[in-house]
Design an enzyme around this catalytic site. Structure first.
Site: not given
Ligand code: IFM
Length: 737
Positions: A343, A484
């Protein structure tokens, strides 16, 4: 400034809605990069989550899966009593209430008209700020004015409570000491695993009335781990007194004797007085906004929302410290335990790179300081170079939990694979370092630090790729791309294509060092074990990296091998409207075989590499293919879609996605803002405006724009820094100035 203009700097709550507290506590967080203080009330409220988090103060309690940011003692506590009755919003009658976050000067205020249970009318006006000028300082001021006739006895309790715990009652504190003398309360504590020392000092001052202190208040009142000062004074009806509380915070991260530092700093702050401290704070905010503000005319909602996003990045990003970074949920809540993800580099660093390069440099240095953790991770996995952790804290070691917490009923635990296989983060960091170099032209920084980030992660990829001799190509198995929902896939196009780009860049960086900075080139080659054969290998891998393609929709990227022919089609519209993500509804296992994706993946690649990937038609076909299957299950998704849609000229779609992401926290679209601000989305919103709607690019000709503004926007203006020079972009329907 007109009322209309002022409103666009303010987030206002009126009337008081107790059920909104978990949301408003987060959005009304104040901070300055060193610490963040959630927007709870000075006097508390039943069920509140009063939280102060300090950057970099992590601790790992035995039995817990991973380290987390430690809850500091609540610095806000200030209790007002009138004629023996205690002011609280859950008692008496609220006759008036307004809370305002003034983003322009990073100040939170609350006005209350209160009728006590015994019928006394009281006006209170609270104001607080986390000084941006002196990051160790928090200042609070309360205006107290009884509105009923007669003489009123007011007493103000200033408390410092050393019993702070994280959610679940977890205490990270070992030795704790709370004390008081005639003027000052203090706390000194040490975290029980990481050994950080934290000190707070606080005092209280009343203007406008003569204070009488009770005998036991001369030295403060101590009970267990709590110390209290009480100031008692009399006010006639309508008479006003101002109560000021100053708090200083120091830790062993910034010096050897945090308590001494906190006490000394408090003394200096007290001598300055509230107005002087506030003026310095306001000037610091004015300077910050000079760099970061985007002016949007013609859209009050967008203007305020974009400023809100920038406000939260400005209070989360370190202003002096380059050994901490921005947590996924900033310092505004416990979500993701304060861990740092991709992020930061792909969502948060870019706005700073362009608008405030010094802040971006600090964030990139956090990764440089933590290269050892990335090297350890690569070595443990049997690779060379630096493989950055998916989740990172103060140590730079991988801190992604390997398992979920046990299910409360079945006890089942689910394996979390992102720490093992979401490996694209190493290239994301290289991308951010290269972007910083291109925009700033800071060759000294790049030769000293940035190049090492790019090269050592390239060394990792050189050792990580797998050669498929039969197909004559390089591949990457067992990957997790940004989507994911699909874990451990083979040949994620996002990862493979980015690695190809990364290795090409790394070879060029190496050549640049040899030519322009030979001493640094030799130093890095020797330290990282880079020889000419390795550069040849990178070039060879880049040339023969497998990029999965499909004939689908006339020819598009295939998100990963088998995406089109092995996954089952799914109609997301059947599950609309949904308040839960689709993986929660279908279950993790089912998701593996379902063609629904969590967030921008191919679209994320399009945002990063744009035209390098293909012509407009090719990019449009990819957009049309992946938009219908995206769940936006992550807050990282909509802003990136907005950016790409705008670049494709799809301005209506872009605006819908943009306004959703810009208001994701203000309106709590995901219902989880109580966990903290979605920091990546904030950075994505800036990029959607600047790179998307305004079409800003750095080309061989310098900074260019290709605007595609929403029809109702009358003007967008912002300033970026290019090679040390400010470039102001001013776009109106008439043209670009
Ligand atoms: O890094 C992100 C991921 O891309 C999606 N789930 C939350 C994480 C933290 O914001």
């Amino acid at each position: 400034m007109s009322q209309f203009e002022r409103r666009q700097w303010q987030i206002t709550e009126r009337p008081f809605r107790p059920c909104d507290l978990p949301h408003t506590e987060t959005i009304y967080t104040i901070g300055n990069g060193l610490y963040g203080v959630r927007g709870t009330f000075e006097e508390g409220y039943p069920g509140d989550t009063s939280t102060t988090l300090a950057a970099g103060i992590f601790n790992h309690v035995e039995g817990e899966l991973v380290p987390e940011l430690v809850a500091m003692p609540n610095p806000l506590e200030l209790i007002v009593h009138i004629n023996g009755e205690t002011f609280r919003l859950d008692q008496g009658t609220i006759m008036g209430y307004e809370r305002v976050l003034d983003m322009q000067c990073g100040t939170l205020s609350r006005g209350v008209l209160w009728l006590s249970p015994q019928g006394t009318r009281l006006r209170l006006h609270f104001e607080r700020f986390a000084s941006l000028h002196d990051e160790h300082l928090l200042a609070l001021r309360v205006l107290v004015q009884p509105l009923s006739e007669g003489t009123h006895t007011i007493s103000i309790e200033n408390r410092l409570d050393g019993n702070a715990t994280n959610p679940g009652g977890i205490s990270h504190w070992g030795a704790v000491q709370v004390g008081a003398d005639a003027e000052t309360l203090h706390f000194i504590g040490e975290t029980n695993q990481s050994g950080y020392q934290v000190a707070l000092a606080a005092d209280l001052h009343v203007d406008g009335a003569a204070v009488q202190c009770g005998a036991d208040d001369q030295s403060g009142n101590r009970a267990g781990n709590r110390a209290t000062h009480t100031a008692t004074f009399e006010l006639a009806g309508n008479q006003i007194a101002y109560v000021t509380k100053l708090v200083t915070l120091h830790t062993s991260r910034d010096g050897d004797d945090p308590l001494r530092s906190a006490l000394d700093r408090l003394k200096i702050a007290r001598a300055s007085g509230y107005s002087v401290l506030k003026a310095a704070h306001d000037s610091a905010w004015a300077a910050a906004w000079d760099k970061m503000d985007i002016l949007i005319e013609g859209d009050e909602v967008a203007q305020k929302a974009v400023r809100f996003c920038m406000y939260h990045l400005l209070i989360a990003a370190p202003h002096t410290d380059e050994r901490v970074s921005v947590a996924a949920k900033t310092l505004s809540g416990y979500g993701y335990k304060g861990h740092v993800f991709w992020d930061t580099e792909l969502f948060i660093v870019p706005p700073f790179t362009l608008a405030d390069p010094e802040s971006a440099r600090r964030l990139l240095m956090y990764r440089h300081h933590n290269l050892q953790g990335a090297r350890d991770k690569a070595t443990e996995a049997g690779y060379q170079g630096a493989m950055f952790p998916w989740e990172s804290t103060d140590t730079g070691q991988e801190t992604t939990p390997r398992w979920t917490e046990p299910h409360p009923i079945s006890g089942e635990r689910i394996r979390i694979w992102t720490g093992d296989n979401e490996q694209h983060i190493s290239s994301d960091i290289a991308y951010a370092a290269l972007q910083f170099w291109r925009w700033t032209g800071d060759d000294d920084w790049f030769a000293a630090y940035g190049a090492e980030l790019v090269l050592d992660t390239a060394v990792f990829w050189g050792s990580r790729v797998e050669y498929n001799a039969e197909a004559g190509r390089y591949e990457l198995s067992m990957q997790i791309g940004p989507d994911e929902y699909h874990e451990n896939v083979n040949n994620s196009v996002f990862t493979n294509r980015l690695v190809k780009w990364h290795l090409e860049q790394a070879a060029e960086v190496h050549a640049w060092l040899q030519a322009e900075r030979p001493a640094d080139g030799q130093r890095l080659s020797a330290a990282l074990g880079i020889e000419a054969t390795m550069i040849d290998h990178w070039r060879e891998v880049a040339a023969r990296m497998f990029i999965p393609m499909s004939d689908e929709n006339g020819g598009v990227f295939e998100q990963f091998e088998g995406f089109f022919d092995q996954l089952q089609a799914f109609n997301l519209a059947d599950y609309t409207p949904r308040t839960k993500n689709i993986d929660w509804m279908l279950g993790q296992e089912k998701m593996q075989s379902t063609r629904v994706i969590k967030q921008a993946d191919v679209v994320m690649l399009m945002a990063l590499l744009g035209d390098e990937l293909g012509d407009h038609d090719f990019l449009l076909r990819n957009w049309q293919t992946y938009l219908p299957v995206v769940d936006h299950g992550s807050s990282l998704s909509p802003s990136i879609h907005a950016w790409v849609a705008a670049r494709l000229g799809l301005v209506d779609e872009a605006y819908d996605l943009f306004i959703y992401s810009a208001t994701i926290d203000l309106e709590d679209h995901k219902g989880n803002v109580h966990d903290g601000i979605h920091a990546a989305s904030c950075g994505g919103v800036w990029q959607a405006v600047v790179f998307g709607f305004c079409g800003l690019r750095l080309t061989a000709d310098g900074v260019t724009v290709a605007p595609c503004l929403p029809e109702h926007w009358r003007r967008v203006r912002f300033t970026v820094q290019h090679k040390g020079q400010p470039v102001t972009i001013d776009i109106t329907p008439e043209g670009v100035a």
